[in-house]
Design an enzyme around this catalytic site. Structure first.
Site, PDB file in Angstrom:
ATOM      1  N   ARG A 165      66.843 -60.159 -18.008  1.00 41.10           N
ATOM      2  CA  ARG A 165      65.718 -59.804 -17.132  1.00 41.10           C
ATOM      3  C   ARG A 165      66.244 -59.650 -15.714  1.00 41.10           C
ATOM      4  NH1 ARG A 165      59.581 -62.117 -16.721  1.00 41.10           N
ATOM      5  NH2 ARG A 165      59.367 -60.475 -18.281  1.00 41.10           N
TER       6      ARG A 165
ATOM      7  N   ALA B  70      60.702 -69.876 -18.717  1.00 38.75           N
ATOM      8  CA  ALA B  70      62.032 -70.070 -18.151  1.00 38.75           C
ATOM      9  C   ALA B  70      62.510 -71.483 -18.480  1.00 38.75           C
ATOM     10  CB  ALA B  70      61.996 -69.856 -16.642  1.00 38.75           C
TER      11      ALA B  70
ATOM     12  N   SER C 136      55.745 -62.322 -22.832  1.00 42.35           N
ATOM     13  CA  SER C 136      56.655 -62.531 -21.716  1.00 42.35           C
ATOM     14  C   SER C 136      56.797 -64.021 -21.407  1.00 42.35           C
ATOM     15  CB  SER C 136      56.104 -61.796 -20.491  1.00 42.35           C
ATOM     16  OG  SER C 136      57.083 -61.696 -19.478  1.00 42.35           O
ATOM     17  N   PRO C 137      57.970 -64.454 -20.946  1.00 43.35           N
ATOM     18  CA  PRO C 137      58.113 -65.865 -20.550  1.00 43.35           C
ATOM     19  C   PRO C 137      57.123 -66.228 -19.451  1.00 43.35           C
ATOM     20  CG  PRO C 137      60.254 -64.777 -20.691  1.00 43.35           C
ATOM     21  CD  PRO C 137      59.225 -63.701 -20.795  1.00 43.35           C
TER      22      PRO C 137
ATOM     23  N   TYR D 159      65.471 -66.155  -8.444  1.00 46.23           N
ATOM     24  CA  TYR D 159      66.183 -67.304  -8.971  1.00 46.23           C
ATOM     25  C   TYR D 159      67.698 -67.058  -8.916  1.00 46.23           C
ATOM     26  CZ  TYR D 159      61.443 -68.493 -10.271  1.00 46.23           C
ATOM     27  OH  TYR D 159      60.099 -68.770 -10.211  1.00 46.23           O
TER      28      TYR D 159
ATOM     29  N   CYS E 226      55.794 -69.705 -17.285  1.00 49.86           N
ATOM     30  CA  CYS E 226      55.936 -71.133 -17.012  1.00 49.86           C
ATOM     31  C   CYS E 226      54.630 -71.874 -17.304  1.00 49.86           C
ATOM     32  CB  CYS E 226      56.353 -71.357 -15.568  1.00 49.86           C
ATOM     33  SG  CYS E 226      58.056 -70.846 -15.227  1.00 49.86           S
TER      34      CYS E 226
ATOM     35  N   GLY F 294      52.211 -60.763 -20.166  1.00 47.70           N
ATOM     36  CA  GLY F 294      52.133 -62.125 -19.670  1.00 47.70           C
ATOM     37  C   GLY F 294      50.706 -62.597 -19.537  1.00 47.70           C
ATOM     38  N   ARG F 295      50.081 -62.307 -18.392  1.00 43.95           N
ATOM     39  CA  ARG F 295      48.731 -62.811 -18.146  1.00 43.95           C
ATOM     40  C   ARG F 295      47.733 -62.354 -19.209  1.00 43.95           C
ATOM     41  NH1 ARG F 295      51.053 -62.075 -13.139  1.00 43.95           N
ATOM     42  NH2 ARG F 295      50.791 -63.780 -11.650  1.00 43.95           N
TER      43      ARG F 295
END
Length: 383
Positions: free
Chosen positions: A230, A57, A22-23, A182, A25, A323-324
């Site tokens: 997304r 992102a 997953s994207p 966003y 940052c 992600g994490r």
């Protein structure tokens, strides 16, 4: 019945399994440029066996960054260091994805380890932050200016130009970020969008920018390459964006050329009451997949191999995005393959660490039956 390690075909590409990074940052750029940190971070996940590795992102304009340290693709020079990353990801047999984004009213904020709220100009922040309406996310955040219609069209062009650059850099998948509070998501939600023109009010108007961006990017993005969107499937707040509207948006963007909806949630207002728990967003992916007739990605507290496999086998989603857990373990896909009894492609350099008796180890030592002592020797440094 599909499973976690079954290939997934999307347009002209085939993912070797259903696991994506997953994207996430990294807040580690200077002037939006990727550097060695990004190379190591993304390359390691490709070595670890993920089918699709997304950048964080990536801002389509300088003022569209979340923080002064965010990745960008608002000029041709930003593509050059990304090409090196894409080449390595491809060498490992993975696909390279890029998430294009504009932070909207959440722009010009501090990176997490530097504090919270607005980033002052002395720390690289900027004064002009834009949004659908002149409503800040919170008092700690910048007070945005409402975009004019010509400025909205400039945002559309910026997304299309960034997609063109991404194609030239060799990326396989573009994902448009319309989630987490966003800019594109700000237009969707009545909690952030109080406009009274053709971009506000009705569902048709609030979704107009998302549809215009999808259409423009699809025209700039090569036809054989997949396009993801997304979304935040719900605001988790009454009177805002919800799953019913998400289903309808998914139906519409499918007709415009979106191939997969990446189903997240929340982020439009502080203090949302989100029922966090393992797989807490998978129900959104399942419903959108079923009712909109489009492939979906499930994301959010997916940490266990059996859990991820169940998401695919039960038809809740076509892809899982981690992600994490990928930050904790870049080689999660290799471990998951072992737990699920599936074959994974270990790098030749790491075969000595492949589980004893696995196809990868057999390829290195055909017919060899290893004892515990042999196993220890086989992973000894320098051997």
């Amino acid at each position: 019945m599909a499973h976690l390690f079954e290939p997934l075909k999307l347009r002209g590409l085939q993912l070797p399994n259903r696991i994506a990074v997953s994207p996430m940052c990294q807040y580690s750029c200077t002037d939006g440029m990727a550097n060695d940190w990004h190379f190591v971070h993304l390359a390691a996940r490709a070595v670890g066996g993920a089918a699709l590795v997304f950048t964080e992102a990536t801002a389509v304009t300088a003022e569209g960054r979340i923080s002064p340290q965010d990745l960008g693709l608002w000029s041709d020079r930003h593509a050059e260091p990304l090409e090196r990353i894409v080449r390595f990801v491809h060498e490992r047999g993975s696909l390279a994805g890029i998430q294009l984004a504009h932070a909207g009213r959440k722009a010009s904020t501090r990176r997490p380890w530097d504090g919270h709220g607005k980033a002052p100009e002395a720390e690289g922040g900027w004064t002009r932050v834009v949004a659908p309406s002149a409503i800040p996310f919170s008092e700690e955040y910048p007070h945005p200016q409402a975009l004019t219609v010509p400025e909205i069209q400039e945002v559309v062009r910026a997304f299309a130009e960034a997609a063109r650059r991404a194609a030239e850099a060799g990326f396989d998948v573009v994902e448009l970020h319309s989630a987490h509070g966003y800019l594109l998501y700000e237009f969707l939600s009545p909690h952030a969008n109080r406009r009274e023109d053709s971009y506000g009010g009705s569902f048709e108007n609030r979704t107009r920018l998302a549809r215009e961006v999808v259409r423009a990017v699809r025209q700039a993005w090569p036809e054989p390459r997949p396009l993801f969107l997304r979304i935040s499937s719900t605001d988790w707040i009454a009177g805002g964006w919800d799953i019913e509207q998400s289903v309808e948006l998914a139906r519409q963007v499918r007709l415009l050329g979106v191939d997969l909806v990446d189903c997240s949630s929340g982020g439009i207002l502080p203090g949302e009451k989100i029922p966090f728990g393992p797989g807490y967003q998978t129900a959104f992916a399942e419903r959108i997949r079923r009712e909109a007739g489009i492939a979906t990605g499930a994301v959010g507290m997916i940490t266990d191999a059996v859990q991820a496999d169940h998401v695919i086998r039960s038809g809740q989603a076509d892809l899982v995005l981690l992600g994490r857990e990928m930050l904790r373990d870049p080689y999660w896909p290799l471990r998951a393959a072992r737990e699920l009894g599936q074959t994974a492609s270990w790098p030749a350099q790491y075969l000595r660490a492949a589980p004893a008796g696995s196809p990868a180890r057999e390829a290195m030592h055909p017919g060899r039956r290893e004892s515990v002592v042999d196993e220890a020797k086989s992973v000894s440094p320098g051997r």
